[in-house]
Scaffold this motif. Structure first.
Motif, PDB file in Angstrom:
ATOM      1  N   TRP A 116       0.813  -1.218   0.000  1.00 36.14           N
ATOM      2  CA  TRP A 116       0.000   0.000   0.000  1.00 36.14           C
ATOM      3  C   TRP A 116       0.848   1.271   0.000  1.00 36.14           C
ATOM      4  CZ3 TRP A 116      -3.933  -2.149  -1.754  1.00 36.14           C
ATOM      5  CH2 TRP A 116      -4.317  -3.413  -1.315  1.00 36.14           C
ATOM      6  N   ARG A 117       2.136   1.115   0.167  1.00 39.68           N
ATOM      7  CA  ARG A 117       3.072   2.243   0.110  1.00 39.68           C
ATOM      8  C   ARG A 117       4.308   1.769  -0.645  1.00 39.68           C
ATOM      9  NH1 ARG A 117       2.345   6.620   2.916  1.00 39.68           N
ATOM     10  NH2 ARG A 117       4.567   7.019   2.883  1.00 39.68           N
ATOM     11  N   ASP A 118       4.943   2.678  -1.375  1.00 38.43           N
ATOM     12  CA  ASP A 118       6.113   2.305  -2.153  1.00 38.43           C
ATOM     13  C   ASP A 118       7.053   3.501  -2.321  1.00 38.43           C
ATOM     14  OD1 ASP A 118       7.922   0.983  -3.698  1.00 38.43           O
ATOM     15  OD2 ASP A 118       6.643   0.829  -5.467  1.00 38.43           O
ATOM     16  N   PRO A 119       7.593   4.013  -1.213  1.00 39.71           N
ATOM     17  CA  PRO A 119       8.445   5.202  -1.302  1.00 39.71           C
ATOM     18  C   PRO A 119       9.753   4.969  -2.058  1.00 39.71           C
ATOM     19  CG  PRO A 119       8.487   4.304   0.919  1.00 39.71           C
ATOM     20  CD  PRO A 119       7.431   3.543   0.160  1.00 39.71           C
ATOM     21  N   ASP A 120      10.263   3.733  -2.085  1.00 37.42           N
ATOM     22  CA  ASP A 120      11.517   3.468  -2.790  1.00 37.42           C
ATOM     23  C   ASP A 120      11.408   3.806  -4.274  1.00 37.42           C
ATOM     24  OD1 ASP A 120      12.730   2.629  -0.465  1.00 37.42           O
ATOM     25  OD2 ASP A 120      12.364   0.504  -0.850  1.00 37.42           O
ATOM     26  N   PHE A 121      10.296   3.429  -4.893  1.00 39.60           N
ATOM     27  CA  PHE A 121      10.114   3.666  -6.317  1.00 39.60           C
ATOM     28  C   PHE A 121       9.388   4.981  -6.609  1.00 39.60           C
ATOM     29  CE2 PHE A 121      11.211  -0.731  -6.404  1.00 39.60           C
ATOM     30  CZ  PHE A 121      11.738  -0.965  -7.657  1.00 39.60           C
ATOM     31  N   TRP A 122       8.431   5.357  -5.744  1.00 41.21           N
ATOM     32  CA  TRP A 122       7.554   6.481  -6.057  1.00 41.21           C
ATOM     33  C   TRP A 122       7.926   7.773  -5.349  1.00 41.21           C
ATOM     34  CZ3 TRP A 122       3.603   6.497  -9.673  1.00 41.21           C
ATOM     35  CH2 TRP A 122       3.409   5.271 -10.323  1.00 41.21           C
ATOM     36  N   THR A 154       0.375  -1.473 -20.662  1.00 43.00           N
ATOM     37  CA  THR A 154      -0.495  -0.495 -21.315  1.00 43.00           C
ATOM     38  C   THR A 154      -1.774  -1.182 -21.800  1.00 43.00           C
ATOM     39  OG1 THR A 154       1.375   0.895 -21.948  1.00 43.00           O
ATOM     40  CG2 THR A 154      -0.657   1.172 -23.215  1.00 43.00           C
ATOM     41  N   ALA A 155      -1.637  -2.379 -22.362  1.00 39.37           N
ATOM     42  CA  ALA A 155      -2.802  -3.142 -22.820  1.00 39.37           C
ATOM     43  C   ALA A 155      -3.711  -3.540 -21.654  1.00 39.37           C
ATOM     44  CB  ALA A 155      -2.352  -4.383 -23.592  1.00 39.37           C
ATOM     45  N   GLN A 156      -3.148  -3.599 -20.433  1.00 41.61           N
ATOM     46  CA  GLN A 156      -3.939  -3.928 -19.246  1.00 41.61           C
ATOM     47  C   GLN A 156      -4.590  -2.680 -18.635  1.00 41.61           C
ATOM     48  OE1 GLN A 156      -4.502  -7.152 -18.553  1.00 41.61           O
ATOM     49  NE2 GLN A 156      -3.226  -7.471 -20.349  1.00 41.61           N
ATOM     50  N   GLY A 157      -4.428  -1.537 -19.282  1.00 39.40           N
ATOM     51  CA  GLY A 157      -5.089  -0.319 -18.829  1.00 39.40           C
ATOM     52  C   GLY A 157      -4.218   0.638 -18.027  1.00 39.40           C
ATOM     53  N   PHE A 158      -2.936   0.333 -17.884  1.00 46.17           N
ATOM     54  CA  PHE A 158      -2.025   1.221 -17.152  1.00 46.17           C
ATOM     55  C   PHE A 158      -1.516   2.310 -18.099  1.00 46.17           C
ATOM     56  CE2 PHE A 158      -2.033  -2.555 -14.588  1.00 46.17           C
ATOM     57  CZ  PHE A 158      -1.892  -2.095 -13.288  1.00 46.17           C
ATOM     58  N   ILE A 159      -1.298   3.497 -17.548  1.00 40.49           N
ATOM     59  CA  ILE A 159      -0.692   4.574 -18.323  1.00 40.49           C
ATOM     60  C   ILE A 159       0.677   4.888 -17.730  1.00 40.49           C
ATOM     61  CG2 ILE A 159      -2.874   5.589 -19.091  1.00 40.49           C
ATOM     62  CD1 ILE A 159      -2.419   7.768 -16.928  1.00 40.49           C
ATOM     63  N   GLU A 160       1.588   5.284 -18.591  1.00 39.79           N
ATOM     64  CA  GLU A 160       2.931   5.636 -18.135  1.00 39.79           C
ATOM     65  C   GLU A 160       2.907   7.050 -17.574  1.00 39.79           C
ATOM     66  OE1 GLU A 160       5.876   4.915 -21.135  1.00 39.79           O
ATOM     67  OE2 GLU A 160       5.282   2.807 -21.346  1.00 39.79           O
ATOM     68  N   LEU A 161       3.405   7.202 -16.330  1.00 44.70           N
ATOM     69  CA  LEU A 161       3.437   8.513 -15.698  1.00 44.70           C
ATOM     70  C   LEU A 161       4.784   9.195 -15.858  1.00 44.70           C
ATOM     71  CD1 LEU A 161       1.460   7.851 -12.410  1.00 44.70           C
ATOM     72  CD2 LEU A 161       0.622   8.776 -14.565  1.00 44.70           C
ATOM     73  N   ARG A 162       5.851   8.440 -15.605  1.00 41.84           N
ATOM     74  CA  ARG A 162       7.188   9.033 -15.731  1.00 41.84           C
ATOM     75  C   ARG A 162       8.248   7.941 -15.618  1.00 41.84           C
ATOM     76  NH1 ARG A 162       5.524  10.228 -10.589  1.00 41.84           N
ATOM     77  NH2 ARG A 162       6.908   9.651  -8.879  1.00 41.84           N
ATOM     78  N   GLU A 163       9.450   8.332 -15.974  1.00 43.51           N
ATOM     79  CA  GLU A 163      10.606   7.450 -15.843  1.00 43.51           C
ATOM     80  C   GLU A 163      11.445   7.954 -14.679  1.00 43.51           C
ATOM     81  OE1 GLU A 163      14.465   6.457 -18.557  1.00 43.51           O
ATOM     82  OE2 GLU A 163      12.505   6.391 -19.563  1.00 43.51           O
ATOM     83  N   THR A 164      12.038   7.024 -13.931  1.00 43.67           N
ATOM     84  CA  THR A 164      12.869   7.391 -12.799  1.00 43.67           C
ATOM     85  C   THR A 164      14.035   6.407 -12.674  1.00 43.67           C
ATOM     86  OG1 THR A 164      12.827   8.019 -10.447  1.00 43.67           O
ATOM     87  CG2 THR A 164      11.548   6.070 -11.074  1.00 43.67           C
ATOM     88  N   THR A 165      14.984   6.753 -11.854  1.00 43.37           N
ATOM     89  CA  THR A 165      16.136   5.893 -11.596  1.00 43.37           C
ATOM     90  C   THR A 165      15.723   4.703 -10.741  1.00 43.37           C
ATOM     91  OG1 THR A 165      17.547   7.834 -11.670  1.00 43.37           O
ATOM     92  CG2 THR A 165      18.487   5.861 -10.674  1.00 43.37           C
ATOM     93  N   LEU A 166      16.236   3.541 -11.081  1.00 39.17           N
ATOM     94  CA  LEU A 166      15.964   2.338 -10.295  1.00 39.17           C
ATOM     95  C   LEU A 166      16.594   2.488  -8.914  1.00 39.17           C
ATOM     96  CD1 LEU A 166      14.816  -0.642 -10.429  1.00 39.17           C
ATOM     97  CD2 LEU A 166      17.173  -1.301 -10.904  1.00 39.17           C
ATOM     98  N   PRO A 167      15.808   2.274  -7.851  1.00 38.99           N
ATOM     99  CA  PRO A 167      16.392   2.420  -6.507  1.00 38.99           C
ATOM    100  C   PRO A 167      17.277   1.234  -6.141  1.00 38.99           C
ATOM    101  CG  PRO A 167      14.093   1.766  -6.343  1.00 38.99           C
ATOM    102  CD  PRO A 167      14.381   1.966  -7.802  1.00 38.99           C
ATOM    103  N   PRO A 168      18.257   1.480  -5.248  1.00 43.55           N
ATOM    104  CA  PRO A 168      19.043   0.358  -4.728  1.00 43.55           C
ATOM    105  C   PRO A 168      18.112  -0.510  -3.890  1.00 43.55           C
ATOM    106  CG  PRO A 168      19.726   2.449  -3.722  1.00 43.55           C
ATOM    107  CD  PRO A 168      18.634   2.755  -4.691  1.00 43.55           C
TER     108      PRO A 168
END
Length: 175
Positions: A74-80, A141-155
């Motif tokens: 329910w939370r994902d601060p590492d990626f978001w 995308t075919a499953q209904g997701f939209i791309e919001l942005r690109e970011t650096t992969l977290p450690p």
């Protein structure tokens, strides 16, 4: 609407199988030049900690063989980062065993996650995928997701350098 998958909550006893499936898929990715996951980067001990928090769900066939698994948080601060304040069902580690590919299990697992997310009163799903994985980007995308942005992969992950953050708004079911 796609029917949900017959997923059940994973327990600590499932951690080795989940980590093993991830390693199998990671080896396949590396062998096929896909920079998404690296074998061994997600140990069973970490999976066991996450199952203790109720984050992993799995699907076994009648012979108790692991068919698929997914982590829902329910939370994902590492990626978001700061955008993590938005309530969402964050999907991670969606995996289908190679011998079960091509059976439309992915959409059923995504729907399972959507159902759990909606049950919490949350109307947003999120996930990430390697920025250079055109196949998965197209699939989500075919499953209904939209791309919001690109970011650096977290450690501590190192299969790629950048990920695409994707989101899907869910419509609550009305009776």
């Amino acid at each position: 609407m796609v029917e949900s998958a017959p997923m059940v909550a994973a327990g600590a006893e499932d951690a080795e199988d989940i980590a093993g499936l991830r390693n199998r898929l990671a080896r396949w990715m590396v062998d096929n030049g896909i920079g998404q996951w690296i074998p061994g980067e997600y140990p069973a001990a970490l999976v066991a900690d996450e199952t203790a928090r109720g984050e992993w769900f799995l699907w076994r066939d009648k012979s108790a063989t692991l068919v698929a698994a997914v982590r829902l948080v329910w939370r994902d601060p590492d990626f978001w980062g700061a955008d993590d304040e938005t309530e969402a069902g964050y999907i991670h580690g969606l995996m289908v065993a190679p011998e079960h590919r091509g059976r439309d299990l992915g959409p059923r697992i995504i729907q399972f996650c959507a159902d759990r997310t909606l049950a919490r009163g949350i109307t947003r799903q999120r996930l990430d995928t390697a920025a250079d994985n055109a196949v998965l980007r197209k699939y989500y995308t075919a499953q209904g997701f939209i791309e919001l942005r690109e970011t650096t992969l977290p450690p501590p992950f190192r299969g790629t350098t950048h990920v695409v953050l994707m989101e899907k708004l869910l419509a609550p079911a009305y009776e």
